[in-house]
Design a protein around this motif. Structure first.
Motif, PDB file in Angstrom:
ATOM      1  N   TYR A  98       0.889  -1.177   0.000  1.00  0.00           N
ATOM      2  CA  TYR A  98       0.000   0.000   0.000  1.00  0.00           C
ATOM      3  C   TYR A  98       0.910   1.205   0.000  1.00  0.00           C
ATOM      4  O   TYR A  98       1.450   1.578   1.035  1.00  0.00           O
ATOM      5  CB  TYR A  98      -0.858   0.043   1.267  1.00  0.00           C
ATOM      6  CG  TYR A  98      -1.903  -1.040   1.368  1.00  0.00           C
ATOM      7  CD1 TYR A  98      -3.031  -0.995   0.550  1.00  0.00           C
ATOM      8  CD2 TYR A  98      -1.780  -2.077   2.288  1.00  0.00           C
ATOM      9  CE1 TYR A  98      -4.001  -1.972   0.645  1.00  0.00           C
ATOM     10  CE2 TYR A  98      -2.746  -3.050   2.384  1.00  0.00           C
ATOM     11  CZ  TYR A  98      -3.854  -3.001   1.557  1.00  0.00           C
ATOM     12  OH  TYR A  98      -4.813  -3.950   1.648  1.00  0.00           O
TER      13      TYR A  98
ATOM     14  N   LYS B 270       3.949   0.999   2.164  1.00  0.00           N
ATOM     15  CA  LYS B 270       3.816  -0.072   3.130  1.00  0.00           C
ATOM     16  C   LYS B 270       3.803  -1.439   2.448  1.00  0.00           C
ATOM     17  O   LYS B 270       3.029  -1.685   1.525  1.00  0.00           O
ATOM     18  CB  LYS B 270       2.529   0.120   3.933  1.00  0.00           C
ATOM     19  CG  LYS B 270       2.307  -1.023   4.903  1.00  0.00           C
ATOM     20  CD  LYS B 270       1.347  -0.734   6.005  1.00  0.00           C
ATOM     21  CE  LYS B 270       1.172  -1.988   6.837  1.00  0.00           C
ATOM     22  NZ  LYS B 270       2.246  -2.176   7.797  1.00  0.00           N
TER      23      LYS B 270
ATOM     24  N   SER C 171      -4.104  -9.181  14.230  1.00  0.00           N
ATOM     25  CA  SER C 171      -4.636  -8.057  13.469  1.00  0.00           C
ATOM     26  C   SER C 171      -3.546  -7.381  12.653  1.00  0.00           C
ATOM     27  O   SER C 171      -2.423  -7.236  13.112  1.00  0.00           O
ATOM     28  CB  SER C 171      -5.251  -7.075  14.463  1.00  0.00           C
ATOM     29  OG  SER C 171      -5.958  -6.104  13.775  1.00  0.00           O
ATOM     30  N   GLY C 172      -3.896  -6.999  11.413  1.00  0.00           N
ATOM     31  CA  GLY C 172      -2.955  -6.257  10.586  1.00  0.00           C
ATOM     32  C   GLY C 172      -1.897  -7.100   9.943  1.00  0.00           C
ATOM     33  O   GLY C 172      -0.956  -6.580   9.355  1.00  0.00           O
TER      34      GLY C 172
ATOM     35  N   GLY D  93      -2.243  -8.991   7.362  1.00  0.00           N
ATOM     36  CA  GLY D  93      -2.369  -9.089   5.917  1.00  0.00           C
ATOM     37  C   GLY D  93      -3.352 -10.128   5.423  1.00  0.00           C
ATOM     38  O   GLY D  93      -3.411 -10.408   4.227  1.00  0.00           O
ATOM     39  N   LYS D  94      -4.150 -10.676   6.295  1.00  0.00           N
ATOM     40  CA  LYS D  94      -5.114 -11.696   5.876  1.00  0.00           C
ATOM     41  C   LYS D  94      -6.092 -11.111   4.852  1.00  0.00           C
ATOM     42  O   LYS D  94      -6.272 -11.648   3.750  1.00  0.00           O
ATOM     43  CB  LYS D  94      -5.934 -12.212   7.081  1.00  0.00           C
ATOM     44  CG  LYS D  94      -5.108 -12.681   8.254  1.00  0.00           C
ATOM     45  CD  LYS D  94      -5.983 -13.154   9.399  1.00  0.00           C
ATOM     46  CE  LYS D  94      -6.803 -12.082  10.079  1.00  0.00           C
ATOM     47  NZ  LYS D  94      -6.051 -11.158  10.934  1.00  0.00           N
ATOM     48  N   SER D  95      -6.733 -10.010   5.246  1.00  0.00           N
ATOM     49  CA  SER D  95      -7.707  -9.402   4.347  1.00  0.00           C
ATOM     50  C   SER D  95      -7.052  -8.970   3.052  1.00  0.00           C
ATOM     51  O   SER D  95      -7.605  -9.148   1.967  1.00  0.00           O
ATOM     52  CB  SER D  95      -8.352  -8.179   4.990  1.00  0.00           C
ATOM     53  OG  SER D  95      -8.946  -8.523   6.204  1.00  0.00           O
ATOM     54  N   THR D  96      -5.859  -8.428   3.181  1.00  0.00           N
ATOM     55  CA  THR D  96      -5.169  -7.955   1.988  1.00  0.00           C
ATOM     56  C   THR D  96      -4.987  -9.077   0.981  1.00  0.00           C
ATOM     57  O   THR D  96      -5.274  -8.925  -0.200  1.00  0.00           O
ATOM     58  CB  THR D  96      -3.803  -7.364   2.390  1.00  0.00           C
ATOM     59  OG1 THR D  96      -4.042  -6.295   3.289  1.00  0.00           O
ATOM     60  CG2 THR D  96      -3.039  -6.862   1.193  1.00  0.00           C
TER      61      THR D  96
HETATM   62  N1  LIG Z   1      -5.985   0.849   2.271  1.00  0.00           N
HETATM   63  C1  LIG Z   1      -4.875   0.689   2.949  1.00  0.00           C
HETATM   64  N2  LIG Z   1      -3.903   1.600   2.858  1.00  0.00           N
HETATM   65  C2  LIG Z   1      -2.738   1.458   3.534  1.00  0.00           C
HETATM   66  N3  LIG Z   1      -2.482   0.450   4.369  1.00  0.00           N
HETATM   67  C3  LIG Z   1      -3.409  -0.507   4.491  1.00  0.00           C
HETATM   68  C4  LIG Z   1      -4.655  -0.431   3.813  1.00  0.00           C
HETATM   69  N4  LIG Z   1      -5.411  -1.492   4.153  1.00  0.00           N
HETATM   70  C5  LIG Z   1      -4.644  -2.219   5.006  1.00  0.00           C
HETATM   71  N5  LIG Z   1      -3.447  -1.629   5.210  1.00  0.00           N
HETATM   72  C6  LIG Z   1      -2.371  -2.091   6.065  1.00  0.00           C
HETATM   73  O1  LIG Z   1      -1.953  -3.328   5.585  1.00  0.00           O
HETATM   74  C7  LIG Z   1      -1.689  -4.227   6.653  1.00  0.00           C
HETATM   75  C8  LIG Z   1      -2.502  -5.478   6.486  1.00  0.00           C
HETATM   76  O2  LIG Z   1      -3.871  -5.133   6.591  1.00  0.00           O
HETATM   77  P1  LIG Z   1      -5.048  -6.203   6.554  1.00  0.00           P
HETATM   78  O3  LIG Z   1      -6.332  -5.432   6.542  1.00  0.00           O
HETATM   79  O4  LIG Z   1      -4.819  -7.109   5.445  1.00  0.00           O
HETATM   80  O5  LIG Z   1      -4.874  -6.954   7.918  1.00  0.00           O
HETATM   81  P2  LIG Z   1      -5.785  -8.100   8.535  1.00  0.00           P
HETATM   82  O6  LIG Z   1      -4.895  -9.232   8.760  1.00  0.00           O
HETATM   83  O7  LIG Z   1      -6.986  -8.291   7.745  1.00  0.00           O
HETATM   84  O8  LIG Z   1      -6.144  -7.447   9.929  1.00  0.00           O
HETATM   85  P3  LIG Z   1      -7.548  -7.459  10.681  1.00  0.00           P
HETATM   86  O9  LIG Z   1      -7.584  -8.722  11.451  1.00  0.00           O
HETATM   87  O10 LIG Z   1      -7.423  -6.265  11.576  1.00  0.00           O
HETATM   88  O11 LIG Z   1      -8.616  -7.325   9.679  1.00  0.00           O
HETATM   89  C9  LIG Z   1      -2.044  -3.499   7.911  1.00  0.00           C
HETATM   90  O12 LIG Z   1      -0.860  -3.030   8.491  1.00  0.00           O
HETATM   91  C10 LIG Z   1      -2.851  -2.333   7.470  1.00  0.00           C
HETATM   92  O13 LIG Z   1      -2.600  -1.235   8.278  1.00  0.00           O
END
Ligand SMILES: Nc1ncnc2c1ncn2[C@@H]1O[C@H](COP(=O)(O)OP(=O)(O)OP(=O)(O)O)[C@@H](O)[C@H]1O
Ligand SMILES: Nc1ncnc2c1ncn2[C@@H]1O[C@H](COP(=O)(O)OP(=O)(O)OP(=O)(O)O)[C@@H](O)[C@H]1O
Ligand SMILES: [Mg+2]
Ligand SMILES: [Mg+2]
Ligand SMILES: O=P([O-])([O-])[O-]
Lengths: 271, 509, 325, 457, 271
Positions: free
Chosen positions: E33, E36, E58-59, E61-64
């Motif tokens: 991102y 990042k 949390s954070g 990267g699962k959702s990503t």
């Molecule tokens: N749109 C965005 N712009 C910049 N950074 C992002 C964006 N979306 C997510 N991130 C960052 O990317 C990293 C991974 O985010 P992600 O949402 O994939 O985490 P996650 O594992 O799904 O967490 P959660 O359990 O909180 O949903 C995190 O550090 C987050 O801050």
């Protein structure tokens, strides 16, 4: 006031509550947000010089009760608290009590670190200043330094006290918030999920700090992590749907919960 | 429940290529609509500004002449009093007229002289007067003074009455009297058309018609002689607009052409436009009075609505209990924000003027009316700014034992200030351009003097624009557009300040 | 208050403002504030009383009415000085690109009245669409007249000077006047409202621009606007006379009216500069034949009248109610 | 008089502040934290008390004082001489002129006596009020200093004072509304006593020519606002036909398609447009757009009025584009991203998502944006004053000239001021109509927005 | 494309991946991102007809990563994906691939139920309609009914198909979203914490449904609850700070994690 107290605390009071002096006593507390009944007939004893943890699934009322303790709920117009909460035997919902003074005696640390967008120094100095704690600059400086030291932040920020508090990392910000709370020399520190916005390393740092602080303060912490509760607290209270289901020594709660719901929760059956 | 397998054969998206193509076309079309909408809006703006600029830029220039004038003792200060008051009443027009007439020694008839002097502005002596009043030692000396031309002359010289082409004469031309008229004969192929002016031997003839090979012409200025003129000694002046469609006739135009050729008439920046008040003479009219009126009015507005607006916003956002009264206030504010401005004018007329008996045409009343008008805007903007400060900041302050008001005045308000200022500037910009309510309270009047206080009679810039747009002199049209340019510049500066402020302090919490 | 305040007619406004400006420049006193409120509105304000809250002068495009004079007296405004400053010709004009026009008042009446008599003298709604319908000598163009709105004195004057006289020129209406004066009055006072006559607002300058843009349209306004815009528009002859300085001043051009300025003598002494302002107004420099007001389009008074006016004004002779109508 | 008084007041307020803070510091000694409130609050507490008391004295005292002075001055005259307001005013003016030394002519003895009484009374009052003010202020300071103890809740008291000040400030909005209603309603009632509301509301003819003077001509006087309403609506409809699509599509593009860079260019453009004063747009409409339209119309053989509703409507449409677009932009942005994600995840294209999900979800907000824009258009004055006519034609032909409610208000009031003829009063009746019409539109729009907000909050 | 693949999947592939056909294959995926770095060199094989769960703090990267699979990340301007993701052997980041069509083939269910503010019927009919699946009304109706039935919602809503989708309860809304995803007959269903906004009963209902759906679909689910992962999935992938730390059969991961971090996480040492 004692006439109002209907539910006495169970005889089998937790060990920690018997060992330490009583700090916060709540009886038959109900909290409503407008129509919504958020806390239902809650009674609890919270000991001094110990960490008490509130755990439970989301929306069960942990934060609500925590905020009732320093009357932070007053700021929500729809919120109504009944029942009785005493700190050191003084009813905090008494009309003659000055809520501003009360909050000075009860520090609070929030979920998301919320330093003021001012310098680090000003962040810590703000409380002492509005309460007129310091007669002069040296006084104030001393308070600031001591508080930062206690919060374990001083070494990291000592040569940039004039930098903005928001320029710190998340964990540092949270410690700054703790220093800010300590600076007015409170008796109780309430913490609402203080680590949920932090990374594991910062979390560990804060947990360590909590452990140190409990020597001098009565600490109440809300957490969504059972692991954290297990690590830092001596007393644990389990909330569920607005009810305080079970209170006990942390070790007991996690090893031998009495209530089915507690058991289900800590074994991951729900939540 | 698993037995409800999809009965139809599996459909695959890519099966329907035509549909997909159609969907993409519609996608592109839709996006195009958006671009077109923005483009149309932008084109409109460009047209508007271009139109106003073209109309208004000439207003910032004026034509004047540097004339040598003898600063005579008798005309100006016969008693040699050296008293500025007396000097001020001296005759300054006389010396200037004399000097101007001296440039055209040929003009002798009374009618022509009057016409010639008509080229001077009625305020031609103003600069001269100011010069001498400021520096009485000039009396008795010769000085070069700037002399302003009249609006018509100015318009002509700016080319806004007619275009002029000057064609050098080819070959020899001979003029001979032919009854009342004259006959012009050239030895080159015909180059003249009706309406052309032929200048030869110090005189000028207007061609009336062609008469096989020769031209019939009438005399505009008498020539010194009727000798034939050779190439180089005569020329043709051709106007693009016929004489009866101009306010400057051929005779006057020729004089102005002479001035131009001699290099006497010069086009300079019209500082007067910024330094003087209204006038009935376009060449003398300026916007300083209106601008001062606007500033005074806005000061009143700002002084009233910033504190009241912010206080109201703080109350509503932070302290208001949820009850009938506060609900009423909220509804009121939202509605007031959309009440037409002319209705506020009615309020000012009926309340401030007729009921409270405040003075007509005063910036004080204008400021009051505009304050009420923009108050809702400022309250709404301030509330938004206050709301944008995250509650966590306030909670933090409350958490260390600050009172509610301390939390707000120490933390929330300072953080909301950029937002509040942005809203205020935009509100002020709005007030600056507001016209209709001020019309209702008598700020539409002819006021020359620069207002010096809040109860002096004054107009405002937009009203001045409205008034000037109403005047018959053509030169006022460019004055109107010029005043619009000034108004717009002010608005842009204010809006830009607001945008910068917003950018500079934009915070993502 | 140390600044003169003037209200009143929009027709006189351009002249009074010019004088005010000149006065401000040369007298060293504050320049008077001039507001255009219309003749009637100005009278109302002027007569509302004496004192700093009330204006010192009012402009009028007609003489003060007896009723207004009495109203004034009732409010304590008893000493009024009348200054007749000149004439304003009401002109009917069109673009220079359009045809040369000559009208009779009757033709104008027929073109603009709401109801006109038909062949039998019966009143019918105005049927004329083009000028040619009105009279074969007129051009074959749509009737489109931009004129002053009912709020203005110019409109009053036009109706009185043109429509009334024009109606009298028709036999059947002349007869009606004898038999039923009221009904007759209604006929000439009513201007058609079917779009042929367009209320064009007080912005006479815009009317000029509109005429320029639209050569078939005809406009009605004060002579000063024609004077200022002679490069764009031309005046139509009415009953054989074209509007010009000479014809108006000599009274040959009938569609003209005198213009007035009224001063409140009681304010003299309280409000500084009133006498000086009047002097400036009636000076040769301003009101004389070659004065600056003439170049603004005011038709000056003939020589003798001017001398009389000047003398009376400088002496601040007050008005007697019995001369009024 | 008031100047001195306010100077004294400012001085006493400051003194109160410093003395209070000083005393509080003294009471505290060197025991930090002993006072309930900070010393500064004790100062503010006293300062607020002084301010309140002295303001009240002035607000009550000044009118009483001036009444006394006037009655003393007029007392020298026979009561019959000054029975009428007019004569009273004249007498007062004479008195004041005499005192100021600008009286013309030889003053009568009576007048001299009156002036003497008047000036005696006014100097008495002047000193009286000032001295009383000083005494009261000083008394308040003393009282306040006496009350300063460690327990005094100076902060709470002062904060209560501040809260009342804040409340009063927000009350200004109510006062304004009341002021508007009062100033319009009374004159409008006056009008309706002369012209029946039925004729006014349903009459098909507008021709406000009642006799201004008894002997005026052309006084047919028809006060039917239907042609005005029709004209207003015609111009509004044209404006909305311009602003609706342009504004909405701009908003959609800005909210959904534009990159931040484009947004940062386009948004200021729209803001500039929103900031252009309407008198400027009116000038442009009257002198540039109207002739242009007329020229085009004539080249197609159309009959276009020089003050066509079309010209005014087009320019007004341009004026309200920013309204439509910024409000729509807001509501479109308020549609939660999750809905868009939901649609994209179904394989919808961007425009499908916008058309089928975003716009329907934002519809209530967009409708209310349109209604707010309409109320702007209806209330707009300068563009129509300069570019639309005065002819109250009942027509829906955009090429014809029409007039609007606001134009009539402006014309009736700026042309001739008079407060008793139906003609002038009708302006207030029109104002009333305008006020309630826009009020209703806004109210509905706000309700829709509120409902819509609830949906997502 | 194979030349790009640097890190082959470990030989000891999970049992389930060997039993079922391969559906999604990711190699050396990095996601940024802006500056990042959110996913770091990730490679994974996801089998068809099974539920795969992504867990981690949390954070991490699962959702990503989930959103990279149907290119939902395209809607975030700052987001950049490198590496190679194939579905049924087709590179989905191929330039010639139509992303709109891709998303139609890959259904997605979000954390917070997000029904369109339209009727229940229209919610489900939306996808089939834009893709032109139904030739006529009856066709469409059939698709809607079948989908609702499959999502186990039909019985509850059959007599109010014209009510707004937002009028349903949270759990019903989430099932409606599942029905909506099913209606376009996708091959893969991605679910990002589908139960986190739901109460325990609704959660149980959805988990049941997921179990049924896995017969016909390749399901990938992100969850923050290890318990949930254990209950519904066959394959589990553990993420940490943008790294895929460990993938394996769910049973193995929870009983015998190979990596220290996995072990710490599932025993509650952090998170
Ligand atoms: N749109 C965005 N712009 C910049 N950074 C992002 C964006 N979306 C997510 N991130 C960052 O990317 C990293 C991974 O985010 P992600 O949402 O994939 O985490 P996650 O594992 O799904 O967490 P959660 O359990 O909180 O949903 C995190 O550090 C987050 O801050
Ligand atoms: N300001 C409010 N108004 C109305 N209801 C509220 C408000 N704040 C909380 N609630 C409701 O009260 C209940 C208890 O909320 P609370 O924030 O105490 O839960 P919690 O245990 O802290 O949950 P979490 O772990 O999500 O923070 C919830 O159902 C919540 O929706
Ligand atoms: Mg909570
Ligand atoms: Mg996530
Ligand atoms: O302003 P008027 O002269 O038309 O009354």
């Amino acid at each position: 006031m004692d006439t109002m107290i209907k539910t006495p605390v169970a005889d089998s009071a937790p060990r920690i509550a018997r060992e330490r002096p009583l700090k916060i006593k709540a009886r038959n507390v109900d909290v409503y947000y407008g129509e919504k009944h958020a806390i239902n007939d809650l009674s609890i004893d919270i000991p001094d010089s110990a960490v008490s943890a509130f755990i439970g699934p989301s929306g069960c009322g942990k934060s609500t009760f925590l905020r009732s303790i320093n009357r932070m709920n007053d700021t929500i117009p729809s919120c109504r608290v009944t029942g009785n909460i005493e700190i050191d035997g003084r009813d905090i919902y008494d009309r003659t009590l000055d809520v501003v003074q009360l909050r000075a005696r009860i520090g609070m640390v929030f979920q998301k670190p919320n330093p003021f967008p001012k310098s680090i120094y000003e962040n810590v100095a703000y409380g002492p200043r509005i309460h007129g704690f310091a007669r002069n600059k040296t006084d104030l400086e001393e308070i600031v330094v001591t508080s930062l030291k206690k919060a374990g932040l001083f070494e990291e920020v000592k040569d940039r006290l004039d930098h903005s508090g928001t320029s710190l990392s998340g964990g540092q910000q949270q410690r700054l918030c703790i220093a800010r709370a300590i600076a007015v020399n409170p008796e109780v520190i309430l913490m609402d999920e203080p680590c949920s916005a932090l990374d594991p390393i910062a979390t560990a740092r804060i947990e360590e700090l909590i452990d140190e602080l409990r020597q001098n303060f009565c600490i109440v912490i809300v957490t969504h992590s059972m692991q954290q509760a297990a690590r830092v607290s001596q007393l644990t209270a389990f909330f569920h749907l607005g009810n305080l289901v079970e209170v006990g020594d942390t070790d007991d709660i996690f090893t031998a919960p009495k209530d089915k719901r507690t058991q289900d929760y800590i074994t991951g059956r729900f939540g | 429940m698993t037995d409800t397998a999809i009965s139809a054969a599996p459909r695959r998206v890519s099966d329907n290529a035509a549909l997909v193509a159609k969907r993409y076309r519609s996608e592109r079309r839709f996006k195009l609509y958006g671009i077109a909408a923005i483009a149309v809006t932008a084109v409109f703006l460009v047209l508007l500004f271009a139109d106003i600029l073209v109309k208004g830029l000439p207003a910032f220039f004026e034509h004047r002449m540097m004339l040598p004038v003898s600063v005579s003792q008798e005309a100006i200060d016969p008693q040699n009093s050296k008293d500025p008051k007396i000097i001020r009443t001296g005759d300054f027009d006389g010396p200037i007229r004399e000097s101007f007439r001296a440039m055209f020694p040929d003009v002798t008839s009374r009618g022509d002289r009057k016409k010639l002097l008509g080229l001077l502005s009625s305020g031609a002596a103003d600069d001269f007067r100011a010069m001498v009043v400021n520096n009485p030692s000039l009396i008795g000396t010769d000085a070069k003074v700037p002399v302003l031309l009249s609006d018509d002359a100015d318009q002509y010289l700016k080319g806004r009455q007619t275009g002029v082409a000057k064609i050098a004469g080819q070959g020899t031309i001979t003029a001979s009297a032919d009854g009342e008229k004259f006959k012009l004969v050239t030895d080159k192929t015909p180059v003249l058309t009706a309406g052309d002016i032929v200048r030869l031997n110090g005189g000028a003839f207007r061609v009336v018609s062609a008469d096989n090979g020769a031209y019939l012409a009438e005399q505009v200025t008498a020539p010194k002689s009727l000798d034939p003129a050779n190439a180089g000694a005569w020329d043709i002046v051709r106007f693009t607009v016929t004489e009866h469609n101009r306010r400057i006739d051929d005779q006057e135009a020729l004089w102005l052409e002479q001035l131009k050729e001699k290099g006497v008439a010069e086009n300079g920046i019209a500082w007067r436009f910024f330094s003087s008040g209204d006038s009935r003479e376009p060449e003398l009219a300026g916007i300083r009075g209106a601008l001062t009126g606007s500033i005074l009015t806005l000061l009143v507005t700002l002084f009233l609505c910033l504190p009241i607006g912010v206080a109201a916003a703080i109350y509503l956002e932070e302290f208001a209990p949820k009850n009938r009264l506060t609900q009423l206030i909220e509804v009121n504010i939202n509605n007031l924000a959309a009440v037409p401005s002319i209705v506020f004018g009615l309020l000012g007329l009926a309340m401030f003027l007729n009921f409270f008996g405040l003075p007509r045409s005063a910036p004080l009343v204008g400021g009051l009316v505009l304050a009420l008008l923009v108050l809702p805007t400022i309250i709404i903007a301030s509330r938004a700014a206050l709301r944008a400060v995250p509650p966590s900041i306030k909670e933090a302050a409350l958490g260390v034992g600050a009172s509610h008001q301390q939390a707000i005045f120490h933390h929330v308000l300072p953080l909301a200030m950029p937002g509040i200022m942005t809203g205020t500037i935009i509100g002020m910009a709005h007030a600056l351009g507001e016209t209709a309510p001020l019309l209702m309270i008598g700020m539409v009047a002819f006021i020359v003097d620069i207002p010096g206080g809040f109860t002096d009679a004054a107009t405002a810039l937009p009203i001045q624009i409205y008034l000037w747009s109403d005047l018959p002199e053509i030169a006022f049209q460019s004055k109107t557009a010029g005043a619009i340019i000034v108004l717009l510049v002010f608005l842009f500066v204010m809006n830009a300040a607001a945008i910068l402020l917003r950018k500079r302090f934009e915070r993502r919490w | 208050r140390d600044q003169i305040r003037i209200v009143g007619s929009s027709t006189v406004y351009p002249f009074t403002t010019a004088v005010a400006e000149q006065f401000g420049k040369t007298s060293g006193m504050k320049t008077p504030v001039v507001e255009s409120t219309g003749t009637g509105g100005g009278m109302k304000l002027f007569c509302a009383g004496i004192g700093a809250d009330h204006p010192d002068f009012t402009n009028a495009s007609r003489q003060i009415k007896k009723s207004e004079f009495e109203d004034c007296a009732k409010n304590g405004v008893t000493d009024i000085v009348e200054i007749k400053v000149g004439f304003d010709g009401l002109t009917v004009a069109n673009s220079k690109a359009g045809p040369d026009l000559t009208f009779t008042k009757t033709q104008l009446f027929l073109a603009l009245a709401k109801e006109v008599p038909d062949k039998d003298g019966k009143l019918i709604a105005n049927p004329y669409k083009t000028w040619k319908d009105v009279d074969a000598s007129l051009p074959d163009e749509k009737i489109e007249v931009l004129g002053p709105p009912p709020t203005s004195g110019t409109r009053d004057s036009f109706v009185e000077l043109v429509m009334d006289k024009g109606a009298e020129g028709i036999d059947s209406l002349k007869a009606l006047k004898k038999s039923d004066a009221k009904a007759f009055e209604k006929v000439w006072k009513s201007i058609r409202e079917d779009g042929a006559y367009i209320d064009a607002g007080e912005n006479d300058n815009l009317i000029v621009q509109k005429l320029e843009a639209n050569p078939q349209a005809v406009g009605i306004f004060g002579y000063s606007f024609l004077e200022e815009n002679q490069n764009k528009i031309k005046g139509a002859a009415i009953d054989g006379k074209s509007p010009s300085y000479e014809t108006i001043a000599s009274g040959e051009y009938k569609v003209s009216r005198p213009l007035f300025v009224y001063a409140k003598k009681q304010h003299v002494g309280t409000i500084p500069g009133m006498v000086e302002f009047v002097k400036e107004y009636v000076s040769d420099k301003a009101l004389g034949e070659d004065g600056y007001l003439a170049s603004k389009g005011l038709v000056p008074l003939p020589g003798d009248d001017f001398k009389k006016t000047k003398a009376a004004a400088e002496a601040m002779e007050t008005l007697k109610g019995d001369q009024l109508m | 008089m008031s100047g001195t008084y306010f100077a004294i007041m400012a001085a006493l307020v400051l003194a109160g502040f410093f003395l209070g803070a000083q005393r509080a510091r003294g009471v505290r000694g060197d025991q930090a934290g002993m006072l309930h409130s900070l010393p500064a609050y004790h100062g503010l507490y006293i300062a607020a008390a002084v301010l309140t008391v002295m303001m009240v004295i002035f607000v009550v005292g000044a009118p009483l004082a001036s009444h006394y002075v006037v009655s003393q001055g007029l007392g020298a005259f026979d009561p019959s001489e000054v029975a009428e307001q007019l004569h009273r005013d004249a007498a007062l003016r004479d008195i004041q002129n005499l005192i100021a030394g600008i009286y013309q002519g030889e003053p009568s003895d009576k007048l001299k006596a009156a002036a003497a009484a008047y000036s005696a009374a006014s100097s008495l009052v002047y000193w009286g009020l000032n001295i009383f003010g000083v005494l009261a202020g000083a008394a308040v300071i003393f009282w306040g200093l006496g009350r300063i103890t460690p327990e005094l809740r100076a902060r709470n008291q002062f904060e209560r004072f501040v809260k009342y000040v804040l409340l009063a400030s927000s009350g200004v909005a109510i006062l304004t509304t009341i002021g508007i209603v009062l100033s319009v309603v009374f004159e409008a009632m006056h009008f309706f006593s002369k012209v029946s509301p039925i004729d006014f509301l349903f009459g098909l003819q507008w021709s406000p020519q009642t006799a201004m003077r008894a002997d005026q001509v052309g006084s047919s006087g028809a006060f039917g606002i239907v042609p005005l309403i029709a004209g207003t609506l015609l111009i509004t409809v044209i404006a909305m036909l311009v602003a609706g699509p342009l504004g909405l599509f701009s908003a959609i593009y800005m909210a959904e398609y534009a990159t931040p860079r484009i947004r940062s260019v386009v948004k200021p453009i729209l803001e500039i447009l929103a900031g252009i004063p309407t008198v400027v747009l009116g000038f442009f409409a009257a002198l540039t757009v109207a002739p242009l339209i007329r020229g085009w119309g004539q080249s197609f053989g159309l009959d276009v009025a020089s003050e066509s509703a079309l010209a005014a409507g087009l320019v007004m449409g341009m004026m309200i584009i920013p309204f439509v677009s910024s409000l729509s932009d807001d509501v479109i942005n308020a549609v939660p991203q999750s809905l868009r994600d939901g649609s994209y995840a179904m394989g919808a294209t961007k425009s499908e998502t916008i058309k089928k999900v975003v716009l329907p979800a934002a519809l209530p907000g967009i409708v209310s944006a349109f209604m707010l824009a309409i109320s702007r258009a209806v209330g707009e004055t300068m563009i129509v004053v300069m570019a639309a006519g005065l002819a109250a034609n009942l027509t829906f032909n955009p090429l014809a000239a029409v007039t609007t409610v606001t134009v009539q208000i402006k014309t009736l009031l700026v042309g001739d001021q008079e407060f008793d003829s139906a003609k002038t009063l009708s302006a207030f009746a029109l104002g009333l109509v305008l006020f309630f019409f826009t009020l209703a539109l806004n109210y509905i729009a706000l309700k829709i927005v509120q409902k819509y907000r609830e949906q997502y909050d």
